[in-house]
Scaffold this active site. Structure first.
Site, PDB file in Angstrom:
ATOM      1  N   CYS A  61       0.828  -1.211   0.000  1.00 55.25           N
ATOM      2  CA  CYS A  61       0.000   0.000   0.000  1.00 55.25           C
ATOM      3  C   CYS A  61       0.867   1.267   0.000  1.00 55.25           C
ATOM      4  O   CYS A  61       2.083   1.209   0.104  1.00 55.25           O
ATOM      5  CB  CYS A  61      -0.925  -0.014   1.207  1.00 55.25           C
ATOM      6  N   ALA A  64       3.069   1.713   2.974  1.00 57.37           N
ATOM      7  CA  ALA A  64       4.271   0.871   2.895  1.00 57.37           C
ATOM      8  C   ALA A  64       5.344   1.558   2.056  1.00 57.37           C
ATOM      9  O   ALA A  64       6.528   1.536   2.397  1.00 57.37           O
ATOM     10  CB  ALA A  64       3.932  -0.493   2.305  1.00 57.37           C
ATOM     11  N   ARG A  95      12.079  -4.980   6.078  1.00 61.72           N
ATOM     12  CA  ARG A  95      12.679  -4.867   4.755  1.00 61.72           C
ATOM     13  C   ARG A  95      14.171  -5.209   4.743  1.00 61.72           C
ATOM     14  O   ARG A  95      14.814  -5.190   3.724  1.00 61.72           O
ATOM     15  CB  ARG A  95      12.432  -3.453   4.252  1.00 61.72           C
ATOM     16  N   HIS A 194       5.875   6.517  -2.496  1.00 61.72           N
ATOM     17  CA  HIS A 194       7.214   7.030  -2.812  1.00 61.72           C
ATOM     18  C   HIS A 194       7.122   8.517  -3.130  1.00 61.72           C
ATOM     19  O   HIS A 194       7.915   9.313  -2.666  1.00 61.72           O
ATOM     20  CB  HIS A 194       7.800   6.340  -4.054  1.00 61.72           C
TER      21      HIS A 194
END
Ligand code: CFN
Ligand code: HCA
Length: 541
Positions: A61, A64, A95, A194
Site C-alpha cells: 500500500c 508501505a 525490509r 514514494h
C-alpha cells in the site's frame, strides 16, 4: 512422462482462461509477449492501474511505500506511525535495510514508534494522542527530526497531522517535525507512497545544511536502500575510486545527509521508480544533473562507475576507476566462470516491485541464465519501456492529490511514446531529453512480461513452465516452494546479501548456484508429478 510445449501465446491464453470475460479482457492488457526489436518497441503494456477487486495481488500500500520504503532506512529520524499497531508492526524493519549507527551512535531503526490508535481515537479524534506521542519521543531521544505517518483511519477521520507537526516543531525549536499524508488506500500501490515521501523529504530536509561537506567528485546516490548491505558494498567501491557520496536516498542515511544533498555535483539514480521525483527536483531547484546507474551485476557496476567518471571527465578519476575495475573483476570472473558450468541455460522468473526485475536480469545473464518471464508489482510504463525524460517539465502536485500525481506524472512528464517528431519539436523548443533502458528492451524476444502478477497466475506460471528459480517476495515464498521450485526473495534477499557491486555479484552467483542445483527439490513430489500431463516446457516463438 508427457511433456507439453508452450509458447508465450499459449501461456497467455492459459493464464486468462479461468477468468470471467470482463476480468480476462482487463488482465490481457497487462500480460505482454515481448516482441521488441531494434526498430520497433514492444506492444504497450497497461501498468500502474488499480488491481481488479477479488484478485490476490502481490502489491503493498501507499503507507508501505512511504513509511517502509523511503523513510524506513533513515536512522536518526524518529519515524512515528499515527495508526493502529498492526500497521506499525508491518513496517518495523521487515525490509532488511541495514544501518551503521555511525560515530554518534544515533539509530532509531530498531524501535517501533506508534500512537497505537484505539476505537475511542477513531470516534473522538486522535490529534491529542499524536501530540502526546511526539512530545514523548522528543523528551526521550531529542532527535534532529520526527516524521509522522498517516495510516488509513487517519484520512478517514480527518486528523490534521500537518497542523500537529507544525505546532510541535514551533514548540520545540530544535527539532524538525513534519508529516506525510500517506494513507494506505491512496493511489494504486506503494508507488504513490514514494512520491508523497519524496515531496516531503525535499520540502522539509534537503537544503537545510548550508556548509558543504568536503571531498572530491561529489555525488548523491538516489534509490538505493541498503537491503542486505547493498549500500555498504557500493560505498566501499566509491571510496576506493575516490568518489564522495554525500547522501544516499535513503539506505543507511542520516538527517544531515539529506540536509546536505544540494551540495552534490551529480545525482546517480539507481532505482528510478522510487526516486525519480527527487532527482528531478534537485535538478530543477539546484541545477544538479542526474544520470541513471545500476550496481546490480558486476558488468553493470563497472559500466556505472565509468559513467560517473565520464561525467566528471577528470583523468585522475577515470584512471582510478579503471584501476578499481581491473582489481575487482578477476575474482568475479573466476566465480562466474565456475558457476556457469552448472547454471548455464537454466531459467528464471522474476516478479518484484518496480526496478529489481530489470536490474537482476543482468546478474542472471552473467550466469548464463535466461529470464523467461518477469514483471513489476507497481512499475509505471516508463519502467517497462525505458523512456525519454524531459527534466524541465515539472510536476507541482499537491502530495494529497494522488489522481493528479499519477496522471500528470505519467501522461505529461514521462510519456514514453512520444514520436520522433514530437521529440524533435520539444528539443527545438529547448527541452533536453534523457534516454534510459527499461525492462522490455533488455528481456529476450518472446519472453512473457506481466504487470501486477497475482497469486493465481504465479502458481499457474510455475505449474506450466517449471522455471529453475522463481524470484519474488515473502507472500509468494512458500506457495512456490510447495510447488517444488526453489524460490529466492529479491526484496529482503531472505537472509543473504549484499548482491550489489563486485562482492555482491559473487554472493549472488554462489547463492543461485546453490539453489538451482540443490538436490532437495528432487525429493519432493510436486502436484504435476502426479498428473504428468501438466508438465510443460517453454519454447521460444
Ligand atoms: S528496495 Fe526498492 S528497488 S525502492 Fe521499491 S522499486 Fe520495493 S521494497 Mo520491495 S524490494 Fe522492491 Fe524496488 Fe525501488 Fe524494495 S523492486 S518492492 S518499493 N523496491
Ligand atoms: C513493501 C515492502 C516490500 C515487501 C516485500 C515482500 C519489501 O512493499 O511493503 O513482499 O516480501 O521489500 O520489504 O516490498
Amino acid at each position: 512422462k508427457k511433456v507439453v510445449q508452450f509458447t508465450a501465446t499459449d501461456i497467455k491464453e492459459e493464464l486468462l482462461k479461468k477468468y470471467p470475460p470482463k476480468v480476462a479482457r482487463k488482465r490481457a492488457k497487462q500480460i505482454m509477449i515481448n516482441e521488441a526489436t531494434e526498430a520497433e518497441p514492444a506492444p504497450e503494456i497497461v501498468a500502474n492501474v488499480r488491481t481488479i477487486p477479488g484478485i490476490i495481488t502481490m502489491r503493498g500500500c501507499t503507507y508501505a511505500g512511504c513509511k517502509g520504503v523511503i523513510m524506513g532506512p533513515t536512522r536518526d529520524i524518529v519515524n512515528l506511525v499515527h495508526g493502529p499497531i498492526g500497521c506499525s508492526f508491518y513496517a518495523w524493519l521487515t525490509r532488511r535495510n541495514q544501518t551503521d549507527a555511525g560515530t554518534d551512535g544515533e539509530n532509531y531503526m530498531p524501535y517501533c514508534f506508534s500512537t497505537d490508535m484505539q476505537d475511542q481515537d477513531i470516534i473522538f479524534g486522535g490529534e491529542k494522542k499524536l501530540e502526546a506521542a511526539i512530545q514523548e519521543a522528543y523528551d526521550l531521544f531529542h532527535p534532529k527530526g520526527i516524521a509522522v505517518f498517516a495510516t488509513c483511519p487517519v484520512g478517514l477521520i480527518g486528523d490534521d497531522i500537518h497542523a500537529v507537526a507544525k505546532k510541535m516543531k514551533a514548540q520545540f525549536g530544535d527539532c524538525n517535525v513534519f508529516a506525510f499524508s500517506c494513507e494506505g488506500y491512496k493511489g494504486v500501490s506503494q508507488s504513490a507512497g514514494h512520491h508523497i515521501a519524496n515531496n516531503q523529504v525535499f520540502t522539509h530536509l534537503v537544503g537545510e545544511n548550508e556548509v558543504a561537506p568536503e571531498g572530491e567528485y561529489k555525488i548523491n546516490l538516489l534509490g538505493e536502500y541498503n537491503i542486505g548491505g547493498d549500500g555498504f558494498e557500493i560505498d566501499r567501491v566509491f571510496k576506493k575510486c575516490g568518489i564522495t557520496n554525500i547522501a544516499t536516498f535513503s539506505g543507511n542515511s542520516s538527517y544531515d545527509q539529506f540536509a546536505s544533498a544540494q551540495h552534490a555535483d551529480l545525482s546517480c539514480v539507481m532505482c528510478h521508480r522510487s526516486i525519480n521525483y527527487v532527482a528531478d527536483m534537485l535538478e530543477t531547484k539546484y541545477g544538479i544533473p542526474w544520470i541513471k546507474v545500476n550496481f546490480i551485476g558486476a558488468e553493470a557496476t563497472a559500466k556505472s562507475l565509468r559513467k560517473i567518471a565520464e561525467y566528471f571527465g577528470d583523468k585522475k578519476l577515470i584512471d582510478r576507476v579503471e584501476a578499481v575495475i581491473a582489481e575487482e573483476m578477476p575474482e568475479v570472473l573466476a566465480v562466474s566462470e565456475d558457476v556457469k558450468t552448472r547454471t548455464n541455460g537454466k531459467t528464471a522468473m522474476m516478479f518484484v516491485g518496480g526496478s529489481r526485475a530489470h536490474h537482476y536480469n543482468e546478474l542472471f545473464q552473467e550466469m548464463g541464465m535466461k529470464t523467461i518471464s518477469a514483471g513489476y508489482e507497481f512499475g509505471h510504463r516508463d519502467d517497462y519501456e525505458g523512456r525519454q525524460v524531459i527534466p524541465d517539465l515539472k510536476v507541482d502536485a499537491d502530495s494529497r492529490n494522488i489522481e493528479e500525481i499519477t496522471v500528470v506524472a505519467d501522461e505529461k512528464l514521462y510519456n514514453p511514446r512520444k514520436t520522433p517528431e514530437e521529440i524533435k519539436a520539444l528539443e527545438d523548443a529547448g527541452y533536453e531529453f534523457k534516454h534510459y533502458d527499461g525492462l522490455n528492451p533488455d528481456m529476450d524476444k518472446g519472453s512473457i512480461i506481466i504487470d501486477d502478477l497475482n497469486q493465481y497466475e504465479a502458481e499457474k506460471l510455475v505449474e506450466l513452465l517449471k522455471p529453475d528459480i522463481f524470484c519474488a517476495g515473502i507472500k509468494e515464498k512458500f506457495s512456490i516452494q510447495k510447488l517444488g521450485v526453489p524460490m529466492k526473495q529479491l526484496h529482503s534477499y531472505d537472509s543473504g546479501g549484499p548482491y550489489a557491486g563486485f562482492k555482491g555479484a559473487v554472493n549472488f552467483y554462489k547463492e543461485i548456484d546453490r539453489l538451482v542445483n540443490s538436490k532437495v527439490w528432487s525429493y519432493m513430489k510436486a502436484p504435476w508429478q502426479e498428473s504428468p500431463e501438466l508438465t510443460g516446457k517453454f519454447v521460444w516463438e
